[in-house]
Motif scaffolding. Structure first.
Motif, short mmCIF file in Angstrom:
data_model
loop_
_atom_site.label_atom_id
_atom_site.label_comp_id
_atom_site.label_asym_id
_atom_site.label_seq_id
_atom_site.Cartn_x
_atom_site.Cartn_y
_atom_site.Cartn_z
N GLU A 108 -14.55 94.39 6.88
CA GLU A 108 -13.12 94.21 6.62
C GLU A 108 -12.33 94.32 7.92
O GLU A 108 -11.45 93.49 8.20
N ASP A 109 -12.66 95.31 8.74
CA ASP A 109 -11.98 95.50 10.02
C ASP A 109 -12.30 94.36 10.99
O ASP A 109 -11.42 93.84 11.68
N PHE A 110 -13.57 93.96 11.02
CA PHE A 110 -14.01 92.89 11.92
C PHE A 110 -13.27 91.59 11.63
O PHE A 110 -12.79 90.90 12.54
N VAL A 111 -13.20 91.24 10.35
CA VAL A 111 -12.57 89.98 9.96
C VAL A 111 -11.08 89.99 10.31
O VAL A 111 -10.54 89.00 10.82
N ALA A 112 -10.41 91.11 10.06
CA ALA A 112 -8.98 91.21 10.39
C ALA A 112 -8.76 91.01 11.90
O ALA A 112 -7.84 90.27 12.32
N ASN A 137 -6.95 100.25 -0.68
CA ASN A 137 -5.86 101.20 -0.59
C ASN A 137 -5.40 101.28 0.86
O ASN A 137 -4.87 100.32 1.39
N GLU A 138 -5.65 102.40 1.53
CA GLU A 138 -5.09 102.57 2.88
C GLU A 138 -5.67 101.60 3.91
O GLU A 138 -5.03 101.32 4.93
N LYS A 139 -6.87 101.06 3.67
CA LYS A 139 -7.48 100.14 4.63
C LYS A 139 -7.36 98.68 4.20
O LYS A 139 -8.05 97.81 4.74
N CYS A 140 -6.52 98.39 3.23
CA CYS A 140 -6.46 97.06 2.65
C CYS A 140 -6.14 95.99 3.70
O CYS A 140 -5.52 96.26 4.72
N SER A 141 -6.57 94.76 3.42
CA SER A 141 -6.38 93.65 4.35
C SER A 141 -6.13 92.37 3.56
O SER A 141 -6.76 92.13 2.52
N VAL A 353 -7.67 89.40 -13.44
CA VAL A 353 -6.59 89.01 -12.54
C VAL A 353 -6.84 89.61 -11.16
O VAL A 353 -7.26 90.76 -11.04
N MET A 354 -6.59 88.81 -10.12
CA MET A 354 -6.70 89.27 -8.74
C MET A 354 -5.31 89.78 -8.30
O MET A 354 -4.41 88.98 -8.04
N ARG A 355 -5.15 91.10 -8.26
CA ARG A 355 -3.83 91.66 -7.96
C ARG A 355 -3.40 91.32 -6.54
O ARG A 355 -4.13 91.58 -5.58
N LYS A 356 -2.21 90.77 -6.43
CA LYS A 356 -1.68 90.35 -5.13
C LYS A 356 -1.48 91.53 -4.20
O LYS A 356 -1.68 91.43 -2.98
N ASP A 357 -1.09 92.68 -4.74
CA ASP A 357 -0.71 93.83 -3.92
C ASP A 357 -1.83 94.33 -3.03
O ASP A 357 -1.58 94.81 -1.92
N ASP A 358 -3.08 94.24 -3.52
CA ASP A 358 -4.19 94.84 -2.77
C ASP A 358 -5.47 94.00 -2.77
O ASP A 358 -6.47 94.39 -2.19
N HIS A 359 -5.46 92.87 -3.48
CA HIS A 359 -6.62 91.99 -3.57
C HIS A 359 -7.80 92.66 -4.28
O HIS A 359 -8.97 92.44 -3.96
N MET A 400 -6.47 99.28 -14.76
CA MET A 400 -5.58 99.14 -13.60
C MET A 400 -5.06 100.48 -13.11
O MET A 400 -4.23 101.12 -13.77
N LEU A 401 -5.57 100.90 -11.97
CA LEU A 401 -5.08 102.09 -11.29
C LEU A 401 -4.10 101.66 -10.19
O LEU A 401 -4.21 100.56 -9.65
N PRO A 402 -3.14 102.53 -9.82
CA PRO A 402 -2.20 102.16 -8.76
C PRO A 402 -2.88 102.06 -7.40
O PRO A 402 -3.98 102.59 -7.20
N THR A 403 -2.22 101.40 -6.48
CA THR A 403 -2.75 101.26 -5.11
C THR A 403 -1.74 101.81 -4.10
O THR A 403 -0.54 101.80 -4.35
N THR A 404 -2.28 102.26 -2.98
CA THR A 404 -1.42 102.70 -1.87
C THR A 404 -1.32 101.64 -0.78
O THR A 404 -0.77 101.87 0.30
N CYS A 405 -1.89 100.46 -1.05
CA CYS A 405 -1.95 99.39 -0.05
C CYS A 405 -0.56 98.96 0.41
O CYS A 405 0.33 98.74 -0.42
#
Length: 410
Positions: A108-112, A137-141, A353-359, A400-405
């Protein structure tokens, strides 16, 4: 001479256009094809190759055939980055991976970083099984999409089921010592304490990832603890060998697992003699009852000789095709935009559904138990005669749990 130059100049763009049109859609498959994770990695590779053939038989994606590039990462994060660069160098703008959240986080980090350095040559990372919650969550991309329920979502559903079983009194936790396993143990403790404060955690073990060949010392500890139930996120050989050691020691407890259905798991469960005492939480399973999914399972087994461990991979590849067609483009930025908030009918029935907020993809998830079959369970596993049976279903809205993204977008 001048005329010849003009002919060449006019012809080259046409040739380039033809070559581009005939090019394939390359997907770098980065997972273990050797070492302790090879059994699940090989199964994943066969799954993606099967799905590529399915898409290609229907005309490919926007007229281009899908090609899977097998790349062995040996379940090693650093090696995964080497393989990701190989995929990019070979012309892949899409990579997929699943086994190991430490690998997933590195990719995930490499691709970003790759996409920041190479505007116009972006790469998307399609994640089918790395379930560390931090990745969405915190590392979302923006460049990462996950089709498997993260470990918190799975533990929420699993503990909701467990809280209704009064016989559960003493629980032993055993997990792999890396980010995913640590997340499983933390959330199991927290959620059981909130939902069943009467339940006692009598053991909490972390062990090296894919390094243990004999789990008998761990099983001895579980027996000595007096546990009536074990919770484990182990996958690959670490769940198969753990269950085998339990069978050898005659350990008679209930097992609540994420991945007991993987390679070798069903055979080990049959050896334990624990008929419908080993549970697994998944986004689908062979005997789900959905006719289209069961027809797919039959065709998949006939061609590969394997059970379908990854229904989420089916959803991933079919959604990729749908997103590219919606965008009318294979540009990763446009495909990513088309995937956001996409609703899709999943393999085992129902809508995801693919949630937009965090993928993070949300879909129905199932708890099933493994054991003797009725006429409602046509598929067995690993020629044991036993199969998976539906115990509980959790519909999409309840997963569906909340995200911190806080996603940065291009």
């Amino acid at each position: 001479m001048l005329k010849m130059t003009r002919v060449v100049a006019l012809t080259l763009p046409m040739l380039c256009g033809t070559a581009y049109a005939e090019d394939t859609v390359k997907i770098g498959y980065i997972d273990p094809l050797s070492g302790g994770g090879a059994s699940v990695g090989e199964g994943g590779l066969k799954t993606f190759q099967f799905l590529a053939d399915e898409i290609n038989a229907k005309g490919g994606i926007l007229g281009r055939k899908v090609e899977i590039l097998p790349l062995d990462n040996k379940t090693n994060p650093q090696e995964s980055l080497v393989q990701a660069q190989k995929a990019i160098d070979a012309g892949a703008h899409y990579i997929t991976q699943g086994n190991g959240s430490s690998v997933g986080a590195a990719l995930e980090d490499f691709v970003a970083k790759n996409n920041t350095r190479n505007p116009g040559k972006e790469v998307l990372y399609f994640n089918y099984a790395a379930v560390d919650p931090s990745m969405t969550n915190e590392k979302c991309s923006f460049w990462h999409f996950r089709w498997d329920a993260n470990s918190d979502i799975k533990m929420e559903a699993l503990t909701n089921y467990m809280k209704g079983i009064p016989s559960i009194k003493k629980v032993y936790l055993i997990n792999q010592d890396y980010s995913f396993g640590q997340s499983v143990r933390t959330e199991a403790r927290k959620m059981l304490a909130a939902k069943r404060p009467d339940v006692q955690i009598v053991g909490d073990e972390l062990h090296p990832l894919l390094k243990i060949t004999d789990f008998s010392p761990y099983i001895a500890k579980i027996k000595a603890s007096g546990a009536d139930s074990v919770v484990s996120g182990n996958w690959g050989q670490d769940i198969a060998l753990l269950l085998k050691a339990a069978a050898d020691a005659g350990l008679k407890v209930n097992w609540y697992t994420y991945y007991a259905g993987g390679a070798g798991g069903p055979t080990a469960i049959k050896q334990t003699g624990l008929d419908h005492q080993v549970f697994q939480i998944t986004e689908g399973f062979a005997n789900s009852g959905d006719q289209a999914a069961m027809d797919f399972e039959k065709a998949f087994r006939a061609k590969t000789g394997l059970s379908l461990w990854y229904p989420r991979a089916v959803n991933e590849m079919r959604m990729f095709k749908a997103a590219a067609e919606k965008a009318n483009s294979l540009d990763p930025v446009k495909v990513a935009a088309a995937l956001e908030d996409m609703k899709f009918d999943v393999l085992d029935g129902g809508s995801g559904v693919m949630r937009k907020d965090d993928h993070q993809f949300f879909q129905p998830i199932y708890i099933s138990s493994f054991g003797s079959r009725s006429e409602k369970e046509p598929f067995d596993e690993e020629n044991t005669g036993w199969g998976w049976r539906l115990v509980a279903k959790v519909d999409t809205p309840q997963t569906m749990l909340p995200t911190t993204c806080k996603m940065a977008r291009p």
